[in-house]
Design a protein around this motif. Structure first.
Motif, mmCIF file in Angstrom:
data_model
loop_
_atom_site.group_PDB
_atom_site.id
_atom_site.type_symbol
_atom_site.label_atom_id
_atom_site.label_comp_id
_atom_site.label_asym_id
_atom_site.label_seq_id
_atom_site.Cartn_x
_atom_site.Cartn_y
_atom_site.Cartn_z
ATOM 1 N N TRP A 371 0.721 -1.291 0.255
ATOM 2 C CA TRP A 371 -0.301 -0.225 -0.024
ATOM 3 C C TRP A 371 0.816 1.140 -0.191
ATOM 4 C CZ3 TRP A 371 -5.255 -0.904 -0.803
ATOM 5 C CH2 TRP A 371 -5.579 -1.653 -0.704
ATOM 6 N N SER A 372 1.724 1.188 0.644
ATOM 7 C CA SER A 372 2.605 2.557 0.883
ATOM 8 C C SER A 372 3.388 3.077 -1.188
ATOM 9 C CB SER A 372 4.245 2.093 1.234
ATOM 10 O OG SER A 372 4.339 3.134 1.709
ATOM 11 N N PRO A 373 2.777 4.334 -1.455
ATOM 12 C CA PRO A 373 4.245 4.640 -2.384
ATOM 13 C C PRO A 373 4.781 4.160 -2.465
ATOM 14 C CG PRO A 373 2.703 6.269 -1.449
ATOM 15 C CD PRO A 373 3.077 5.552 -0.528
ATOM 16 N N ALA A 374 5.690 4.216 -4.108
ATOM 17 C CA ALA A 374 6.828 3.949 -4.148
ATOM 18 C C ALA A 374 7.582 5.105 -3.623
ATOM 19 C CB ALA A 374 6.940 4.037 -6.311
ATOM 20 N N ASP A 375 7.523 5.952 -3.599
ATOM 21 C CA ASP A 375 7.826 7.252 -2.425
ATOM 22 C C ASP A 375 8.008 7.511 -1.297
ATOM 23 O OD1 ASP A 375 5.993 7.569 -2.431
ATOM 24 O OD2 ASP A 375 6.910 10.244 -3.437
ATOM 25 N N GLN A 376 7.134 6.693 -0.634
ATOM 26 C CA GLN A 376 6.999 6.177 0.720
ATOM 27 C C GLN A 376 7.385 5.758 1.471
ATOM 28 O OE1 GLN A 376 5.863 9.443 3.034
ATOM 29 N NE2 GLN A 376 6.207 10.410 0.822
ATOM 30 N N ASP A 395 2.289 2.459 7.180
ATOM 31 C CA ASP A 395 2.482 3.508 5.754
ATOM 32 C C ASP A 395 1.747 4.725 4.933
ATOM 33 O OD1 ASP A 395 0.205 2.458 4.427
ATOM 34 O OD2 ASP A 395 0.078 0.831 4.923
ATOM 35 N N GLY A 397 0.128 4.676 2.677
ATOM 36 C CA GLY A 397 -1.481 4.690 1.601
ATOM 37 C C GLY A 397 -2.070 5.362 1.869
ATOM 38 N N GLY A 451 -2.002 6.487 5.849
ATOM 39 C CA GLY A 451 -2.269 4.888 6.402
ATOM 40 C C GLY A 451 -2.308 3.942 7.038
#
Length: 471
Positions: A371-376, A395, A397, A451
């Motif tokens: 769920w976490s974005p690619a930059d996070q 996360d 997300g 998230g």
């Protein structure tokens, strides 16, 4: 142990409980009767002896009174009637007088002679055995003495003994019968319980509870067996649900995998594989096949882990949870290189199974990575709070909807928004099972980044010295 004693022990162990109770009851009654018999014989013998001695003393006093009045040589001695007590007069010169027709008494003993000479007033003595002898009482009278005697007769004791023996045998037989009856009545609930257990074993019907009857230990036993049946029902229901859910979850990936494989096989047989599938499409299809195989492998491993339940050969030990968290994060990065994990851990010691705990932490990190974005990055924090080790994984997300929170740890449950993502819906269920097995708790909340925040609390343990081995 000697051979006869060993055979007796084996025989006793092979007997039923009813037979044992019967033998115990009969033995207890036999011992009681034997003891009572011995005591009664002893009391009867003493009573008869006391009565005989008192009678001899009374007869001697009467004869001594007459002897002092008439003289020892002239005192009348009526002829012996054929039964009853025996008397004798000891004259000063040591000679004796006895009634006509009376059986001969043993010779005057030295002790009795001393009484006749005035050395003592009286003497009670026995001659011969208890069953064939005389009880003689000597009393000083005038210049000599008089004696009263009776034949020692053990026939009364023998008749009494045989009577007691007969009564004892009757009591033993009655005790065995009563013991058998009591055993049958007392063990009737056990017989019904056994029949019910056999019926359950034959029919496999775990829904048939055993009627709660009896009292005390019997009732506790029946309740324990009913509790065991209830636990078996729950276990079988859980197994059935697991099998049904697994079949449902396996259906889609297996169907997709079969269709893709059949497509490749069909095109290959026709010799049109290269023409029908351009290199890009073929690469994409092979990647899909690899992803589906990986998903099936993951699902099979998770199903195996769930089916094993809490059964594990892994031993519990005191360990640093920080090492487990770091190892799980390293595995997550190796499995999904794109995932980034931000670690903030401190050393906290817990008592647990290392592999199981690492699997739970890995599932938490994998779930957050989806769920976490690619930059996070996925945030992983470990700290101590009082008597607890607190692990938080969050996360950035979209978070978990409020409607999904109550079911987020259910087996195979996947929110609508997660159905397009890879996974089986078993990861968080495994997390909860591992945490519960370690006496902890796991909760879901919203993180500061918007998230999901999953928090695990485990009981902290005292760190062992380096030179001590875990117990």
């Amino acid at each position: 142990m000697s051979r006869p004693a060993g055979r007796l022990t084996r025989w006793w162990r092979r007997r039923s409980l009813r037979t044992r109770l019967t033998v115990i009851a009969a033995t207890a009654i036999a011992v009681s009767v034997f003891v009572a018999f011995q005591v009664a014989i002893e009391l009867l013998d003493r009573e008869l002896q006391d009565t005989a001695r008192n009678q001899l003393r009374a007869d001697s006093r009467v004869l001594a009174t007459n002897a002092e009045r008439s003289g020892l040589a002239q005192v009348p001695l009526p002829p012996y009637p054929g039964s009853g007590g025996l008397v004798r007069v000891i004259l000063p010169d040591g000679s004796t007088r006895t009634p006509a027709g009376q059986p001969a008494l043993p010779a005057v003993s030295e002790a009795a002679g001393r009484v006749a000479q005035g050395a003592s007033a009286d003497l009670m003595e026995s001659t011969g055995s208890d069953d064939d002898g005389y009880l003689v009482y000597t009393l000083r009278a005038g210049d000599g003495a008089v004696q009263a005697a009776r034949v020692a007769d053990g026939s009364q004791n023998n008749r009494f003994g045989w009577g007691m023996l007969l009564i004892g045998l009757v009591c033993v037989a009655g005790g065995a019968l009563v013991g058998r009856t009591v055993a049958r009545a007392g063990l009737a609930p056990i017989d019904r319980l056994t029949a019910a257990a056999v019926r359950v074993a034959h029919t496999r019907d775990l829904d048939a509870d055993i009627p709660d009857e009896g009292g005390g230990e019997i009732r506790r036993l029946i309740r324990s067996i009913n509790d065991m049946l209830a636990a078996l029902r729950e276990s079988r229901q859980a197994q059935r649900l697991l099998a049904e859910d697994a079949a449902h979850e396996l259906k889609t990936p297996l169907t997709s995998l079969r269709l893709n494989a059949e497509l490749l096989i069909r095109l290959d047989r026709r010799g049109t594989l290269d023409s029908a599938l351009p290199p890009e499409s073929r690469t994409r299809l092979l990647n899909d096949l690899g992803a589906q195989v990986a998903e099936l492998s993951t699902l099979a491993a998770e199903l195996t882990d769930l089916a094993r339940g809490d059964v594990s050969d892994e031993s519990t030990e005191v360990l640093d949870l920080a090492d487990v968290v770091v190892a799980a994060a390293t595995r997550a990065r190796s499995r999904v290189p794109d995932i980034e994990v931000a670690l903030d851990v401190t050393s906290v010691w817990v008592s647990g199974r290392p592999a199981a705990l690492q699997r739970a932490v890995l599932n938490l990190v994998d779930n957050a990575g989806k769920w976490s974005p690619a930059d996070q990055p996925v945030g992983v924090r470990l700290r101590a709070e009082g008597a607890w080790a607190v692990l938080e994984v969050d996360d950035a997300g979209p978070g978990i909807d409020a409607a999904d929170v109550p079911r987020v740890f259910d087996r195979f449950y996947r929110a609508d928004s997660a159905r397009a993502l890879p996974g089986s819906g078993l990861g968080l269920s495994i997390v909860q099972r591992v945490v519960d097995a370690h006496g902890g708790r796991v909760t879901v909340a919203r993180s500061a980044r918007g998230g999901a925040l999953l928090r695990v609390d485990l009981p902290a343990a005292v760190r062992q010295p380096e030179n001590s081995a875990p117990s």
